[in-house]
Design an enzyme around this catalytic site. Structure first.
Site, short mmCIF file in Angstrom:
data_model
loop_
_atom_site.label_atom_id
_atom_site.label_comp_id
_atom_site.label_asym_id
_atom_site.label_seq_id
_atom_site.Cartn_x
_atom_site.Cartn_y
_atom_site.Cartn_z
CB CYS A 93 -0.96 0.24 1.12
SG CYS A 93 -2.08 1.31 1.10
CG LEU A 94 4.15 3.54 -1.89
CD1 LEU A 94 4.53 4.25 -0.48
CD2 LEU A 94 5.61 3.23 -2.37
#
Length: 161
Positions: A93-94
């Site tokens: 999750c970026l």
């Protein structure tokens, strides 16, 4: 693969080869096969003085045919304990891999950003709620202990432990 994507990937590949000595935490970044520039792997080295120190974390990188308009799909192949990484799938999750992607990012710069994420987690956007909850509660000793245990279990050679 379009000729524009091929040219971009070849340019990035040559830049990576040229800059390999200047990346202290990125050991390897190459296509899996020389004739397929759309599937790469990288190895991130755990940052010194962090719970990830000594770990070798393998990333799988799949480049879409619409690259660089669309971001690559990147996931950890090595199991890792991190609030922003799904423990089972390795999904990351970026924001730059999703909503904040721009074509100015390169594979090398994305890997550097992922390496930075390891020591600068975002517990407000978790894929691993257990790790995120430790950070939210301020239990740094518990968090670092959990990260260290998983680093030693999954990311280190036995002689390095």
């Amino acid at each position: 693969m379009s000729s524009a994507v091929h040219r971009r990937m070849l340019k990035e590949y040559l830049a990576i080869q040229k800059n390999s000595a200047t990346r202290p935490h990125l050991e390897l970044l190459e296509p899996l096969q020389e004739d397929n520039l759309l599937h790469w792997q990288a190895i991130l080295l755990g940052t010194t003085d962090s719970a990830y120190e000594g770990g070798r974390f393998k990333l799988d990188i799949v480049i879409p045919t619409s690259y660089p308009i669309q971001p690559p799909t990147i996931r950890f192949l090595t199991r890792i304990c991190h609030p922003n990484v799904h423990f089972k799938t390795g999904e990351i999750c970026l924001d730059i891999l999703k909503s904040e992607w721009t074509p100015s990012w390169t594979l090398e710069s994305i890997c550097v950003a992922i390496s930075s994420l390891l020591t600068n987690p975002e517990p407000s956007s978790p894929l691993n709620c257990d790790a995120a909850n430790l950070l939210r509660c301020g239990d740094m000793a518990g968090y670092n202990s959990l990260v260290r245990m998983y680093t030693e279990l999954y990311a280190m050679d036995e002689e390095e432990q």
